[in-house]
Structure formats: structure tokens, C-alpha cells
Design a protein around this motif. Structure first.
Motif, mmCIF file in Angstrom:
data_model
loop_
_atom_site.group_PDB
_atom_site.id
_atom_site.type_symbol
_atom_site.label_atom_id
_atom_site.label_comp_id
_atom_site.label_asym_id
_atom_site.label_seq_id
_atom_site.Cartn_x
_atom_site.Cartn_y
_atom_site.Cartn_z
ATOM 1 N N LEU A 84 11.473 8.556 105.916
ATOM 2 C CA LEU A 84 11.083 9.940 105.692
ATOM 3 C C LEU A 84 12.138 10.694 104.893
ATOM 4 N N LEU A 85 13.392 10.355 105.105
ATOM 5 C CA LEU A 85 14.438 11.037 104.360
ATOM 6 C C LEU A 85 14.355 10.684 102.883
ATOM 7 N N GLY A 86 14.203 9.405 102.581
ATOM 8 C CA GLY A 86 14.082 8.985 101.193
ATOM 9 C C GLY A 86 12.883 9.623 100.513
ATOM 10 N N GLN A 87 11.778 9.698 101.224
ATOM 11 C CA GLN A 87 10.571 10.313 100.674
ATOM 12 C C GLN A 87 10.818 11.801 100.404
ATOM 13 N N SER A 88 11.484 12.458 101.326
ATOM 14 C CA SER A 88 11.781 13.877 101.153
ATOM 15 C C SER A 88 12.754 14.101 100.002
ATOM 16 N N MET A 89 13.709 13.202 99.862
ATOM 17 C CA MET A 89 14.650 13.302 98.746
ATOM 18 C C MET A 89 13.891 13.168 97.425
ATOM 19 N N GLY A 90 12.987 12.222 97.354
ATOM 20 C CA GLY A 90 12.186 12.027 96.150
ATOM 21 C C GLY A 90 11.312 13.230 95.838
ATOM 22 N N ALA A 91 10.892 13.938 96.876
ATOM 23 C CA ALA A 91 10.069 15.136 96.692
ATOM 24 C C ALA A 91 10.923 16.364 96.420
ATOM 25 N N GLY A 92 12.241 16.179 96.381
ATOM 26 C CA GLY A 92 13.127 17.301 96.102
ATOM 27 C C GLY A 92 13.330 18.236 97.281
ATOM 28 N N ASP A 93 13.084 17.746 98.495
ATOM 29 C CA ASP A 93 13.213 18.589 99.687
ATOM 30 C C ASP A 93 14.067 17.888 100.744
ATOM 31 N N PRO A 94 15.386 17.810 100.505
ATOM 32 C CA PRO A 94 16.241 17.108 101.461
ATOM 33 C C PRO A 94 16.290 17.774 102.843
ATOM 34 N N GLU A 95 16.025 19.062 102.905
ATOM 35 C CA GLU A 95 16.034 19.751 104.210
ATOM 36 C C GLU A 95 14.906 19.246 105.103
ATOM 37 N N ARG A 96 13.743 18.995 104.501
ATOM 38 C CA ARG A 96 12.629 18.415 105.269
ATOM 39 C C ARG A 96 13.033 17.042 105.803
ATOM 40 N N GLY A 97 13.725 16.284 104.972
ATOM 41 C CA GLY A 97 14.206 14.973 105.389
ATOM 42 C C GLY A 97 15.208 15.076 106.516
ATOM 43 N N ALA A 98 16.109 16.045 106.426
ATOM 44 C CA ALA A 98 17.103 16.228 107.480
ATOM 45 C C ALA A 98 16.424 16.555 108.814
ATOM 46 N N LYS A 99 15.400 17.392 108.752
ATOM 47 C CA LYS A 99 14.652 17.721 109.975
ATOM 48 C C LYS A 99 14.015 16.473 110.573
ATOM 49 N N ALA A 100 13.494 15.608 109.710
ATOM 50 C CA ALA A 100 12.884 14.358 110.183
ATOM 51 C C ALA A 100 13.920 13.458 110.839
ATOM 52 N N VAL A 101 15.125 13.425 110.270
ATOM 53 C CA VAL A 101 16.199 12.603 110.851
ATOM 54 C C VAL A 101 16.555 13.097 112.243
ATOM 55 N N TRP A 102 16.746 14.401 112.400
ATOM 56 C CA TRP A 102 17.111 14.938 113.722
ATOM 57 C C TRP A 102 15.976 14.731 114.723
ATOM 58 N N LEU A 103 14.735 14.847 114.269
ATOM 59 C CA LEU A 103 13.599 14.617 115.163
ATOM 60 C C LEU A 103 13.525 13.147 115.571
ATOM 61 N N ALA A 104 13.726 12.245 114.611
ATOM 62 C CA ALA A 104 13.722 10.813 114.928
ATOM 63 C C ALA A 104 14.856 10.483 115.896
ATOM 64 N N GLY A 105 16.014 11.114 115.707
ATOM 65 C CA GLY A 105 17.133 10.911 116.632
ATOM 66 C C GLY A 105 16.777 11.357 118.036
ATOM 67 N N LYS A 106 16.109 12.488 118.125
ATOM 68 C CA LYS A 106 15.688 13.018 119.438
ATOM 69 C C LYS A 106 14.719 12.056 120.122
ATOM 70 N N TYR A 107 13.740 11.561 119.360
ATOM 71 C CA TYR A 107 12.784 10.618 119.943
ATOM 72 C C TYR A 107 13.460 9.314 120.344
ATOM 73 N N ASN A 108 14.346 8.842 119.489
ATOM 74 C CA ASN A 108 15.063 7.608 119.800
ATOM 75 C C ASN A 108 15.949 7.798 121.032
ATOM 76 N N LEU A 109 16.523 8.984 121.164
ATOM 77 C CA LEU A 109 17.332 9.303 122.338
ATOM 78 C C LEU A 109 16.488 9.228 123.615
#
Length: 149
Positions: free
Chosen positions: A1-26
Motif C-alpha cells: 500500500l505504501l508503494g502504491q500510495s507513493m506512485g499515486a503521489g500521496d505518501p501520507e496515505r501510504g503512511a496511514k496504511a503503514v500505521w494501520l497495518a502495524g496496529k492490526y499486526n500488533l
């Protein structure tokens, strides 16, 4: 999701996905860690009837299960760097934490400190905790946002 967001020019959306994935993985690894901690003896007893092996394995499993919480974020964060096209950062984190810290710390705790196998087991949660902290700090710095893939 981060790579996809980076490609779409929206790294903040990707960062949100990373923190959400971390929360779920936790949540997932936290639940598994609690189960492993509580049911260490029965779980290992399913593989052997040797009481000494079950006792030693249960000790190891309980100590390792304590690393699941920090490992949850560490896994997601290091994978996020890869998704952003930064393979150097997670490689250096892994080398530093798992090879430079964990292995020597396991030996020091086991032998000079005299904790034996239990000392070696404790090196695992220590290394994963540092890996997660470093990953979170470096991810929050945001240099990955400017990475050119």
C-alpha cells in the motif's frame, strides 16, 4: 500500500496504511503471543513427551512471545521501507539489530553473564525491540517520502 500510495503521489496515505497495518499486526501477534505464553507447555507437549525438552522449549517460547509486540511493528515498518523503494534502511536495521546486537548479546548473556540458554533467549526480544524503535524513528523522519524508485 505504501508503494502504491507513493506512485499515486500521496505518501501520507501510504503512511496511514503503514500505521494501520502495524496496529492490526500488533493485535494479531499480541494475541498469538499471549496464547503462546499461556499455553507453552501444552503446545510443546504436542511435539514431544520429553519433559526436559518441553520445559526448555516452554521457557524459550515464553521469552520469544514477549518479542511479538515489538516484532509486529518492526516487521511492518521494515517492509514499508521496502515498499517505498528504500531497501538500504531495513537492511542496515536488520544487520545492526539481528547480527551486530542479537548474536553477540546472546553469547554475552549466556556465557560471561552466566544465564545459559535463558540469556540467549532474552537477546531475541532485545533485538526486536531495538529493531522496532529504530524503524519507527526512521520512518517518522520521513526520508522515505523523497525516495526515487
Amino acid at each position: 500500500l505504501l508503494g502504491q500510495s507513493m506512485g499515486a503521489g500521496d505518501p501520507e496515505r501510504g503512511a496511514k496504511a503503514v500505521w494501520l497495518a502495524g496496529k492490526y499486526n500488533l493485535m494479531v501477534l499480541g494475541t498469538i503471543g499471549v496464547a503462546f505464553f499461556i499455553f507453552a507447555h501444552p503446545l510443546l507437549g504436542a511435539f514431544t513427551t520429553d519433559a526436559a525438552v518441553v520445559d526448555e522449549g516452554a521457557t524459550a517460547l515464553r521469552i520469544f512471545s514477549l518479542s511479538f509486540l515489538s516484532c509486529a511493528y518492526g516487521m511492518v515498518i521494515t517492509s514499508a521501507f521496502n515498499g517505498a523503494g528504500d531497501t538500504r534502511t531495513p537492511t542496515l536495521i536488520d544487520l545492526g539489530c539481528l547480527w551486530v546486537l542479537e548474536l553477540p548479546l546472546a553469547w554475552v548473556l549466556a556465557h560471561p553473564v552466566g544465564l545459559g540458554s535463558v540469556g540467549a533467549y532474552w537477546a531475541v526480544p532485545a533485538a526486536f525491540a531495538l529493531m522496532s524503535v529504530l524503524g519507527i524513528v526512521l520512518f517518522r523522519r520521513g526520508r522515505w517520502k523523497t525516495r526515487v524508485v
